[in-house]
Design an enzyme around this catalytic site. Sequence first.
Site, PDB file in Angstrom:
ATOM      1  N   SER A 124       0.830  -1.200   0.000  1.00  0.00           N
ATOM      2  CA  SER A 124       0.000   0.000   0.000  1.00  0.00           C
ATOM      3  C   SER A 124       0.865   1.251   0.000  1.00  0.00           C
ATOM      4  O   SER A 124       1.962   1.263   0.581  1.00  0.00           O
ATOM      5  CB  SER A 124      -0.864  -0.007   1.262  1.00  0.00           C
ATOM      6  OG  SER A 124      -1.481   1.233   1.456  1.00  0.00           O
ATOM      7  N   TYR A 149      -1.764  -0.685  10.841  1.00  0.00           N
ATOM      8  CA  TYR A 149      -2.028  -1.311   9.536  1.00  0.00           C
ATOM      9  C   TYR A 149      -0.859  -1.048   8.582  1.00  0.00           C
ATOM     10  O   TYR A 149      -0.342  -1.960   7.939  1.00  0.00           O
ATOM     11  CB  TYR A 149      -3.330  -0.758   8.930  1.00  0.00           C
ATOM     12  CG  TYR A 149      -3.467  -1.066   7.465  1.00  0.00           C
ATOM     13  CD1 TYR A 149      -3.764  -2.347   7.032  1.00  0.00           C
ATOM     14  CD2 TYR A 149      -3.254  -0.071   6.497  1.00  0.00           C
ATOM     15  CE1 TYR A 149      -3.850  -2.640   5.678  1.00  0.00           C
ATOM     16  CE2 TYR A 149      -3.342  -0.356   5.150  1.00  0.00           C
ATOM     17  CZ  TYR A 149      -3.639  -1.643   4.736  1.00  0.00           C
ATOM     18  OH  TYR A 149      -3.710  -1.933   3.392  1.00  0.00           O
ATOM     19  N   LYS A 153       2.109  -3.654   6.623  1.00  0.00           N
ATOM     20  CA  LYS A 153       2.514  -3.703   5.207  1.00  0.00           C
ATOM     21  C   LYS A 153       4.024  -3.470   5.078  1.00  0.00           C
ATOM     22  O   LYS A 153       4.708  -4.130   4.304  1.00  0.00           O
ATOM     23  CB  LYS A 153       1.747  -2.642   4.396  1.00  0.00           C
ATOM     24  CG  LYS A 153       0.256  -2.892   4.311  1.00  0.00           C
ATOM     25  CD  LYS A 153      -0.066  -4.151   3.527  1.00  0.00           C
ATOM     26  CE  LYS A 153      -1.547  -4.432   3.455  1.00  0.00           C
ATOM     27  NZ  LYS A 153      -1.863  -5.754   2.911  1.00  0.00           N
TER      28      LYS A 153
HETATM   29  P1  NAD Z   1     -10.997  -6.839   1.399  1.00  0.00           P
HETATM   30  O1  NAD Z   1     -11.182  -6.803   2.876  1.00  0.00           O
HETATM   31  O2  NAD Z   1     -12.184  -6.701   0.532  1.00  0.00           O
HETATM   32  O3  NAD Z   1     -10.249  -8.200   0.990  1.00  0.00           O
HETATM   33  C1  NAD Z   1      -9.380  -8.891   1.862  1.00  0.00           C
HETATM   34  C2  NAD Z   1      -9.888 -10.335   1.964  1.00  0.00           C
HETATM   35  O4  NAD Z   1      -9.010 -11.067   2.820  1.00  0.00           O
HETATM   36  C3  NAD Z   1     -11.287 -10.414   2.575  1.00  0.00           C
HETATM   37  O5  NAD Z   1     -12.110 -11.187   1.723  1.00  0.00           O
HETATM   38  C4  NAD Z   1     -11.064 -11.121   3.909  1.00  0.00           C
HETATM   39  O6  NAD Z   1     -12.157 -11.926   4.282  1.00  0.00           O
HETATM   40  C5  NAD Z   1      -9.802 -11.909   3.618  1.00  0.00           C
HETATM   41  N1  NAD Z   1      -8.996 -12.262   4.787  1.00  0.00           N
HETATM   42  C6  NAD Z   1      -8.498 -11.440   5.745  1.00  0.00           C
HETATM   43  N2  NAD Z   1      -7.805 -12.147   6.656  1.00  0.00           N
HETATM   44  C7  NAD Z   1      -7.847 -13.441   6.254  1.00  0.00           C
HETATM   45  C8  NAD Z   1      -7.313 -14.647   6.771  1.00  0.00           C
HETATM   46  N3  NAD Z   1      -6.611 -14.674   7.911  1.00  0.00           N
HETATM   47  N4  NAD Z   1      -7.529 -15.792   6.098  1.00  0.00           N
HETATM   48  C9  NAD Z   1      -8.268 -15.798   4.949  1.00  0.00           C
HETATM   49  N5  NAD Z   1      -8.793 -14.683   4.415  1.00  0.00           N
HETATM   50  C10 NAD Z   1      -8.592 -13.524   5.072  1.00  0.00           C
HETATM   51  O7  NAD Z   1      -9.896  -5.755   1.040  1.00  0.00           O
HETATM   52  P2  NAD Z   1      -9.379  -5.214  -0.368  1.00  0.00           P
HETATM   53  O8  NAD Z   1      -9.705  -3.774  -0.416  1.00  0.00           O
HETATM   54  O9  NAD Z   1      -9.811  -6.098  -1.457  1.00  0.00           O
HETATM   55  O10 NAD Z   1      -7.817  -5.329  -0.122  1.00  0.00           O
HETATM   56  C11 NAD Z   1      -7.061  -6.449  -0.529  1.00  0.00           C
HETATM   57  C12 NAD Z   1      -5.634  -6.261  -0.068  1.00  0.00           C
HETATM   58  O11 NAD Z   1      -5.118  -5.048  -0.602  1.00  0.00           O
HETATM   59  C13 NAD Z   1      -5.482  -6.139   1.465  1.00  0.00           C
HETATM   60  O12 NAD Z   1      -4.285  -6.792   1.843  1.00  0.00           O
HETATM   61  C14 NAD Z   1      -5.359  -4.649   1.679  1.00  0.00           C
HETATM   62  O13 NAD Z   1      -4.623  -4.352   2.842  1.00  0.00           O
HETATM   63  C15 NAD Z   1      -4.616  -4.232   0.431  1.00  0.00           C
HETATM   64  N6  NAD Z   1      -4.825  -2.809   0.067  1.00  0.00           N
HETATM   65  C16 NAD Z   1      -6.111  -2.336  -0.064  1.00  0.00           C
HETATM   66  C17 NAD Z   1      -6.301  -0.998  -0.388  1.00  0.00           C
HETATM   67  C18 NAD Z   1      -7.688  -0.420  -0.499  1.00  0.00           C
HETATM   68  O14 NAD Z   1      -7.822   0.815  -0.397  1.00  0.00           O
HETATM   69  N7  NAD Z   1      -8.736  -1.205  -0.694  1.00  0.00           N
HETATM   70  C19 NAD Z   1      -5.191  -0.167  -0.596  1.00  0.00           C
HETATM   71  C20 NAD Z   1      -3.916  -0.693  -0.471  1.00  0.00           C
HETATM   72  C21 NAD Z   1      -3.746  -2.029  -0.137  1.00  0.00           C
HETATM   73  C1  WQD Z   2      -9.336   9.926   0.826  1.00  0.00           C
HETATM   74  C2  WQD Z   2      -9.483  11.443   1.037  1.00  0.00           C
HETATM   75  C3  WQD Z   2      -9.680  12.072   3.342  1.00  0.00           C
HETATM   76  C4  WQD Z   2     -13.558  10.129   4.014  1.00  0.00           C
HETATM   77  C5  WQD Z   2      -6.757   4.906   2.813  1.00  0.00           C
HETATM   78  C6  WQD Z   2      -5.687   4.224   3.619  1.00  0.00           C
HETATM   79  C7  WQD Z   2      -4.601   3.726   2.704  1.00  0.00           C
HETATM   80  C8  WQD Z   2      -5.168   2.862   1.578  1.00  0.00           C
HETATM   81  C9  WQD Z   2      -6.277   3.543   0.859  1.00  0.00           C
HETATM   82  C10 WQD Z   2      -5.101   0.583   2.341  1.00  0.00           C
HETATM   83  C11 WQD Z   2      -8.662  11.974   2.209  1.00  0.00           C
HETATM   84  C12 WQD Z   2     -10.949  12.398   2.586  1.00  0.00           C
HETATM   85  C13 WQD Z   2     -12.391  10.598   3.446  1.00  0.00           C
HETATM   86  C14 WQD Z   2     -14.554  11.064   4.407  1.00  0.00           C
HETATM   87  C15 WQD Z   2     -13.146  12.838   3.596  1.00  0.00           C
HETATM   88  N1  WQD Z   2      -5.733   1.642   2.103  1.00  0.00           N
HETATM   89  N2  WQD Z   2     -12.192  11.927   3.244  1.00  0.00           N
HETATM   90  N3  WQD Z   2     -14.303  12.391   4.183  1.00  0.00           N
HETATM   91  O1  WQD Z   2      -6.906   7.892   3.699  1.00  0.00           O
HETATM   92  O2  WQD Z   2      -6.116   8.332   1.321  1.00  0.00           O
HETATM   93  O3  WQD Z   2      -6.183   6.030   2.166  1.00  0.00           O
HETATM   94  O4  WQD Z   2      -7.263   3.992   1.803  1.00  0.00           O
HETATM   95  O5  WQD Z   2      -3.938   0.365   2.219  1.00  0.00           O
HETATM   96  O6  WQD Z   2      -3.721   3.008   3.502  1.00  0.00           O
HETATM   97  O7  WQD Z   2      -5.174   5.139   4.559  1.00  0.00           O
HETATM   98  O8  WQD Z   2      -8.294   7.144   1.694  1.00  0.00           O
HETATM   99  O9  WQD Z   2     -10.660   7.192   1.069  1.00  0.00           O
HETATM  100  O10 WQD Z   2     -10.052   7.312   3.516  1.00  0.00           O
HETATM  101  O11 WQD Z   2      -9.573   9.262   2.051  1.00  0.00           O
HETATM  102  O12 WQD Z   2     -12.986  14.048   3.423  1.00  0.00           O
HETATM  103  O13 WQD Z   2     -15.623  10.707   4.955  1.00  0.00           O
HETATM  104  O14 WQD Z   2     -10.853  11.710   1.377  1.00  0.00           O
HETATM  105  O15 WQD Z   2      -9.369  13.064   4.287  1.00  0.00           O
HETATM  106  O16 WQD Z   2      -8.212  13.251   1.846  1.00  0.00           O
HETATM  107  P1  WQD Z   2      -6.820   7.469   2.293  1.00  0.00           P
HETATM  108  P2  WQD Z   2      -9.728   7.659   2.111  1.00  0.00           P
END
Ligand code: NAD
Ligand code: WQD
Length: 338
Positions: A124, A149, A153
């Site tokens: 991330s 979190y 990562k």
């Molecule tokens: P998500 O929660 O929809 O998907 C993650 C999946 O992992 C879920 O289906 C959950 O049930 C499963 N899971 C968690 N722990 C588990 C375990 N111990 N055993 C089996 N399954 C398990 O999230 P997502 O948004 O699809 O994210 C996928 C990956 O990408 C995550 O690792 C997340 O940290 C990373 N990521 C997400 C974002 C984002 O903004 N969505 C951004 C950067 C990184």
């Molecule tokens: C986006 C923008 C907020 C909600 C997060 C995680 C990051 C990654 C992606 C996993 C920011 C603003 C938000 C609201 C708002 N996930 N905001 N009102 O914080 O950039 O990233 O998701 O790895 O690790 O931190 O994403 O969608 O929460 O926010 O004004 O109700 O929207 O301040 O500027 P963020 P976000």
Amino acid sequence: MNILLTGGAGYIATHTCLELLKAGHRAVIVDNYVNSQPEAVSRLEELAGQPVPHYVADVADREAMDRIFSENAFDAVIHFAGLKAVGESVHQPLRYYRNNLDTTLTLCETMQAHGVRRLVFSSSATVYGVPDEVPLREDMFCKGCTNPYGWTKYMIEKILGGVCDADPEWSVVLLRYFNPIGAHESGRIGEDPQGIPNNLMPFITQVAAGRLDHLSVFGNDYDTPDGTGVRDYIHVVDLARGHVAACDYAAGHAGCEIINLGTGVGYSVLDIVNAFERVNGVKIPYVIGPRRPGDVDACYADPAKARALLHWEAEKTLDDMCRDAWRWQSANPRGYRG
Ligand code: NAD
Ligand code: WQD
């Protein structure tokens, strides 16, 4: 290739699975549904037009993982499984470290025991912490994360780097995602957060649907053109295609490579609200509220490395992201729960 998707029922994994199948790969899912629904897999199979083998198991369960690897010959793994809510991780740090680290360690040990050494990991942009400058490049020094979190990562990146250092046969791609939003254009799969969403786009779509009253914009005094936070929003289908490219890359290279998956373009919170209203013809009432702790002014990618190594770049526009997010939300007002 035959590819295992851990956390395969989740938001990004279901979209990635479809793109993998479209590209001619085979895919197997393992998920314990801690943050997803079996219905997501049914919808995925419906869209794929074929069954997708899936296991219900905890990726930290060594016996279960051994069984899965014994029953399948995998060429590669994409490791999505993990807990991902930043705020929750501050209140439940041990649960986050335990789940995210244990799943990774057990997965790698199982892979090693079964001779599978190709891994793509969901990292991330959060590992960049508070950036000194943007756009963010993979070779920039990470000064530290702002929440547990993010640290999970960061630590997993280090663990996987060490695995590659110790055994030159491993090939690992650490994908640093920026802000994935949107949904498959069918409106059948999408992001389904439990409870009140933490992230901007699901919050906006729930306001549009009338489930929430208004959006709070977290601060308008940032050092950005309109004062609201700037992020690199990327369509989840573009992100999914990036994984297909990463699997191909891992098949041809050894070692550990960090690659940003972003568009390289930053949009502010108000840019998103305005685009959403314009594209979908829906009003998003909002109020300006205080800053959210831990938020940074601006965060967007330098996507040059992904272009050079993966021959991949994002193609979808902000309008596509807004349209597809709303199509998913309006067709599934309660997500996969009906
Ligand atoms: P998500 O929660 O929809 O998907 C993650 C999946 O992992 C879920 O289906 C959950 O049930 C499963 N899971 C968690 N722990 C588990 C375990 N111990 N055993 C089996 N399954 C398990 O999230 P997502 O948004 O699809 O994210 C996928 C990956 O990408 C995550 O690792 C997340 O940290 C990373 N990521 C997400 C974002 C984002 O903004 N969505 C951004 C950067 C990184
Ligand atoms: C986006 C923008 C907020 C909600 C997060 C995680 C990051 C990654 C992606 C996993 C920011 C603003 C938000 C609201 C708002 N996930 N905001 N009102 O914080 O950039 O990233 O998701 O790895 O690790 O931190 O994403 O969608 O929460 O926010 O004004 O109700 O929207 O301040 O500027 P963020 P976000």
